[in-house]
Write an enzyme that holds these catalytic residues in place. Structure first.
Site, PDB file in Angstrom:
ATOM      1  N   ILE A  59     -62.610 -47.111 -40.370  1.00  0.00           N
ATOM      2  CA  ILE A  59     -63.974 -47.432 -39.944  1.00  0.00           C
ATOM      3  C   ILE A  59     -64.688 -46.198 -39.374  1.00  0.00           C
ATOM      4  O   ILE A  59     -65.891 -46.016 -39.580  1.00  0.00           O
ATOM      5  CB  ILE A  59     -63.902 -48.590 -38.916  1.00  0.00           C
ATOM      6  CG1 ILE A  59     -63.437 -49.868 -39.632  1.00  0.00           C
ATOM      7  CG2 ILE A  59     -65.246 -48.819 -38.232  1.00  0.00           C
ATOM      8  CD1 ILE A  59     -62.987 -50.983 -38.695  1.00  0.00           C
ATOM      9  N   SER A 189     -62.894 -55.506 -30.473  1.00  0.00           N
ATOM     10  CA  SER A 189     -62.263 -56.370 -31.474  1.00  0.00           C
ATOM     11  C   SER A 189     -62.376 -57.821 -31.027  1.00  0.00           C
ATOM     12  O   SER A 189     -62.376 -58.107 -29.818  1.00  0.00           O
ATOM     13  CB  SER A 189     -60.789 -56.002 -31.590  1.00  0.00           C
ATOM     14  OG  SER A 189     -60.097 -57.012 -32.281  1.00  0.00           O
ATOM     15  N   TYR A 215     -52.968 -54.292 -26.974  1.00  0.00           N
ATOM     16  CA  TYR A 215     -54.175 -53.891 -27.711  1.00  0.00           C
ATOM     17  C   TYR A 215     -55.366 -54.765 -27.308  1.00  0.00           C
ATOM     18  O   TYR A 215     -56.450 -54.271 -26.993  1.00  0.00           O
ATOM     19  CB  TYR A 215     -53.876 -54.026 -29.207  1.00  0.00           C
ATOM     20  CG  TYR A 215     -55.059 -53.907 -30.127  1.00  0.00           C
ATOM     21  CD1 TYR A 215     -55.532 -52.659 -30.538  1.00  0.00           C
ATOM     22  CD2 TYR A 215     -55.707 -55.043 -30.640  1.00  0.00           C
ATOM     23  CE1 TYR A 215     -56.609 -52.550 -31.415  1.00  0.00           C
ATOM     24  CE2 TYR A 215     -56.777 -54.939 -31.512  1.00  0.00           C
ATOM     25  CZ  TYR A 215     -57.223 -53.692 -31.893  1.00  0.00           C
ATOM     26  OH  TYR A 215     -58.294 -53.592 -32.747  1.00  0.00           O
ATOM     27  N   LYS A 219     -59.012 -53.976 -25.583  1.00  0.00           N
ATOM     28  CA  LYS A 219     -60.281 -54.313 -26.238  1.00  0.00           C
ATOM     29  C   LYS A 219     -61.163 -55.134 -25.294  1.00  0.00           C
ATOM     30  O   LYS A 219     -62.388 -55.041 -25.333  1.00  0.00           O
ATOM     31  CB  LYS A 219     -60.015 -55.058 -27.560  1.00  0.00           C
ATOM     32  CG  LYS A 219     -59.338 -54.171 -28.607  1.00  0.00           C
ATOM     33  CD  LYS A 219     -60.296 -53.106 -29.116  1.00  0.00           C
ATOM     34  CE  LYS A 219     -59.656 -51.841 -29.567  1.00  0.00           C
ATOM     35  NZ  LYS A 219     -60.588 -50.818 -30.067  1.00  0.00           N
ATOM     36  N   THR A 250     -58.018 -51.194 -43.591  1.00  0.00           N
ATOM     37  CA  THR A 250     -57.957 -49.782 -43.199  1.00  0.00           C
ATOM     38  C   THR A 250     -56.489 -49.359 -43.109  1.00  0.00           C
ATOM     39  O   THR A 250     -55.597 -50.211 -43.011  1.00  0.00           O
ATOM     40  CB  THR A 250     -58.598 -49.578 -41.811  1.00  0.00           C
ATOM     41  OG1 THR A 250     -57.832 -50.318 -40.854  1.00  0.00           O
ATOM     42  CG2 THR A 250     -60.043 -50.035 -41.772  1.00  0.00           C
TER      43      THR A 250
HETATM   44  N1  LIG Z   1     -59.764 -52.625 -39.126  1.00  0.00           N
HETATM   45  C1  LIG Z   1     -60.019 -53.774 -38.495  1.00  0.00           C
HETATM   46  O1  LIG Z   1     -59.946 -54.877 -39.072  1.00  0.00           O
HETATM   47  C2  LIG Z   1     -60.411 -53.766 -37.054  1.00  0.00           C
HETATM   48  C3  LIG Z   1     -60.656 -55.007 -36.423  1.00  0.00           C
HETATM   49  C4  LIG Z   1     -61.055 -55.000 -35.096  1.00  0.00           C
HETATM   50  C5  LIG Z   1     -61.225 -53.800 -34.430  1.00  0.00           C
HETATM   51  N2  LIG Z   1     -60.968 -52.621 -35.058  1.00  0.00           N
HETATM   52  C6  LIG Z   1     -61.158 -51.384 -34.302  1.00  0.00           C
HETATM   53  O2  LIG Z   1     -61.820 -50.442 -35.101  1.00  0.00           O
HETATM   54  C7  LIG Z   1     -61.418 -49.112 -34.745  1.00  0.00           C
HETATM   55  C8  LIG Z   1     -60.997 -48.358 -35.986  1.00  0.00           C
HETATM   56  O3  LIG Z   1     -59.965 -49.101 -36.600  1.00  0.00           O
HETATM   57  P1  LIG Z   1     -59.390 -48.752 -38.045  1.00  0.00           P
HETATM   58  O4  LIG Z   1     -58.840 -50.023 -38.565  1.00  0.00           O
HETATM   59  O5  LIG Z   1     -60.373 -47.957 -38.830  1.00  0.00           O
HETATM   60  O6  LIG Z   1     -58.150 -47.821 -37.616  1.00  0.00           O
HETATM   61  P2  LIG Z   1     -57.321 -46.710 -38.417  1.00  0.00           P
HETATM   62  O7  LIG Z   1     -57.376 -46.942 -39.877  1.00  0.00           O
HETATM   63  O8  LIG Z   1     -55.981 -46.683 -37.767  1.00  0.00           O
HETATM   64  O9  LIG Z   1     -58.084 -45.374 -38.050  1.00  0.00           O
HETATM   65  C9  LIG Z   1     -58.057 -44.970 -36.713  1.00  0.00           C
HETATM   66  C10 LIG Z   1     -58.552 -43.577 -36.579  1.00  0.00           C
HETATM   67  O10 LIG Z   1     -58.430 -43.234 -35.192  1.00  0.00           O
HETATM   68  C11 LIG Z   1     -57.695 -42.035 -35.095  1.00  0.00           C
HETATM   69  N3  LIG Z   1     -56.993 -41.944 -33.830  1.00  0.00           N
HETATM   70  C12 LIG Z   1     -56.018 -42.751 -33.346  1.00  0.00           C
HETATM   71  N4  LIG Z   1     -55.624 -42.307 -32.141  1.00  0.00           N
HETATM   72  C13 LIG Z   1     -56.359 -41.212 -31.863  1.00  0.00           C
HETATM   73  C14 LIG Z   1     -56.407 -40.318 -30.783  1.00  0.00           C
HETATM   74  N5  LIG Z   1     -55.591 -40.444 -29.748  1.00  0.00           N
HETATM   75  N6  LIG Z   1     -57.288 -39.306 -30.815  1.00  0.00           N
HETATM   76  C15 LIG Z   1     -58.112 -39.154 -31.865  1.00  0.00           C
HETATM   77  N7  LIG Z   1     -58.111 -39.957 -32.935  1.00  0.00           N
HETATM   78  C16 LIG Z   1     -57.234 -40.980 -32.935  1.00  0.00           C
HETATM   79  C17 LIG Z   1     -56.757 -42.033 -36.292  1.00  0.00           C
HETATM   80  O11 LIG Z   1     -56.312 -40.724 -36.538  1.00  0.00           O
HETATM   81  P3  LIG Z   1     -54.925 -40.402 -37.300  1.00  0.00           P
HETATM   82  O12 LIG Z   1     -55.241 -40.425 -38.761  1.00  0.00           O
HETATM   83  O13 LIG Z   1     -54.565 -39.055 -36.793  1.00  0.00           O
HETATM   84  O14 LIG Z   1     -53.950 -41.474 -36.905  1.00  0.00           O
HETATM   85  C18 LIG Z   1     -57.702 -42.568 -37.359  1.00  0.00           C
HETATM   86  O15 LIG Z   1     -58.568 -41.553 -37.790  1.00  0.00           O
HETATM   87  C19 LIG Z   1     -60.303 -49.284 -33.712  1.00  0.00           C
HETATM   88  O16 LIG Z   1     -60.809 -49.096 -32.425  1.00  0.00           O
HETATM   89  C20 LIG Z   1     -59.854 -50.708 -33.910  1.00  0.00           C
HETATM   90  O17 LIG Z   1     -59.324 -51.260 -32.715  1.00  0.00           O
HETATM   91  C21 LIG Z   1     -60.555 -52.579 -36.353  1.00  0.00           C
END
Ligand SMILES: NC(=O)c1ccc[n+]([C@@H]2O[C@H](COP(=O)([O-])OP(=O)(O)OC[C@H]3O[C@@H](n4cnc5c(N)ncnc54)[C@H](OP(=O)(O)O)[C@@H]3O)[C@@H](O)[C@H]2O)c1
Length: 336
Positions: A59, A189, A215, A219, A250
């Site tokens: 995202i 979330s 988690y 949130k 993702t």
């Molecule tokens: N996807 C969903 O359905 C969903 C639903 C509800 C909420 N969310 C929220 O949306 C956000 C993004 O989720 P996503 O699904 O896109 O996650 P993702 O695919 O795991 O991507 C997360 C990104 O954050 C980076 N990251 C993690 N820890 C970090 C740190 N300490 N410092 C800097 N960068 C860091 C990761 O880098 P690396 O590549 O180095 O690991 C990656 O680029 C999150 O906050 C998640 O809680 C997502």
């Protein structure tokens, strides 16, 4: 005809919202999107500057891409230099925007956040997205000794907001503020609905490790931080909102929730759909009137469900803030 389709979509999306879960998937997004005015995001952001954490995947990357496509200067805050550099080249090439830049920063390490933002703090910033987030299979601590879920999802965003508040205030006032107030977005979330914040155990030191619960706790904390900063930064023309991206396919979902991912794969949103409301909160005039709210699919939503007793008292919020301050004091040297 278009108006009729839009009205029908609005009714169907409203009915779906009642069921909560289907609304989080692809179908909920599509029904809501049919009611949107495309002009709201037909904006030129070439005088705007944004920082997006966790921007090399999922995202966060989709958010950065949407901002770059509209001409913005976008800082990708990534913890891994190589992945960050690859993403900068990919987004610059895809969008034709040379103003995509890397800021190497591990959001869970406070000294890193402090160091990495030093050169950004004096320049105007128009938007800050707290997107980086983790859901971990075991309890882990950072090199500063802080539980990693809390450090990444709560303490890092808290510090980042503090460090960049002057830059955001400048962004809100400067000549580049065509989009109105500066904006901060917490990517929370729907998982937070299940939790009342346990302020006496913010780092999950008690009992067996439950990554999903840890988690969801963070949130919930993000919602409280959003409401706090919305009040605190209101006088500086900075809007602070939180959002739920829905359920998006993702790398994070695939690795942290493999069974969920396998079962729902075909129903999930893509990353750009998950990012849509972030971009709308950052860049649309329509969103500029809101602060301290929680959004899904461009609509403000409640932050608590009936009968779950998840509300925090003012004392609990004060305790969250003072614990954040105390932790920062313990890991950051005053002269740094
Ligand atoms: N996807 C969903 O359905 C969903 C639903 C509800 C909420 N969310 C929220 O949306 C956000 C993004 O989720 P996503 O699904 O896109 O996650 P993702 O695919 O795991 O991507 C997360 C990104 O954050 C980076 N990251 C993690 N820890 C970090 C740190 N300490 N410092 C800097 N960068 C860091 C990761 O880098 P690396 O590549 O180095 O690991 C990656 O680029 C999150 O906050 C998640 O809680 C997502």
């Amino acid at each position: 005809m278009t108006r009729l389709v839009s009205a029908l979509a609005r009714v169907a999306a409203g009915a779906l919202d009642v069921l909560v879960a289907p609304a989080y998937g692809q179908l909920g997004y599509r029904l809501r999107a049919a009611t949107w005015d495309d002009a709201e995001l037909a904006v030129d952001l070439s005088h705007q500057r944004y920082l997006v954490t966790g921007a090399n995947a999922g995202i966060g990357k989709a958010t950065a891409s949407a901002l770059a496509a509209r001409g913005a200067t976008v800082y990708l805050a990534c913890r891994d230099r190589e992945k960050g550099e690859q993403t900068v080249s990919e987004l610059s090439r895809q969008t034709g925007n040379p103003r995509v830049q890397l800021v190497v920063m591990d959001v869970s390490v406070m000294a890193d956040v402090q160091q990495a933002t030093r050169h950004l703090a004096s320049e105007p910033l128009h938007g800050l997205v707290h997107n980086a987030g983790v859901l971990l299979p075991s309890r882990q601590t950072t090199r500063e000794g802080i539980e990693r879920t809390f450090a990444t999802n709560v303490l890092g965003p808290y510090l980042l907001t503090q460090l960049l508040r002057d830059a955001l205030a400048k962004g809100a006032q400067g000549s580049g503020s065509a989009q109105g107030p500066a904006r901060v977005v917490f990517v929370s979330s729907g998982g937070m609905y299940t939790q009342k914040l346990r302020v006496d155990d913010l780092q999950n030191q008690r009992g067996r490790w439950d990554g999903v619960m840890a988690y969801a706790q963070t949130k919930r904390a993000e919602i409280l931080l959003c409401e706090h900063f919305a009040k605190e930064l209101c006088g500086q023309n900075i809007r602070v909102n939180a959002m739920h991206p829905g359920w998006a396919d993702t790398p994070g979902v695939m690795s942290a929730l493999p069974t969920f991912h396998k079962l729902l794969k075909g129903l999930l949103r893509d990353s750009a759909q998950g990012a849509d409301t972030i971009v709308w909160l950052l860049a649309s005039q329509a969103a500029a009137q809101h602060t301290g709210a929680f959004f899904l699919d461009r609509l403000p939503r409640r932050t608590h469900l009936p009968f779950l007793a998840t509300e925090s008292s003012a004392e609990d919020v004060a305790r969250l803030l003072s614990e954040c301050e105390a932790l920062l004091q313990s890991v950051l040297s005053p002269s740094a």
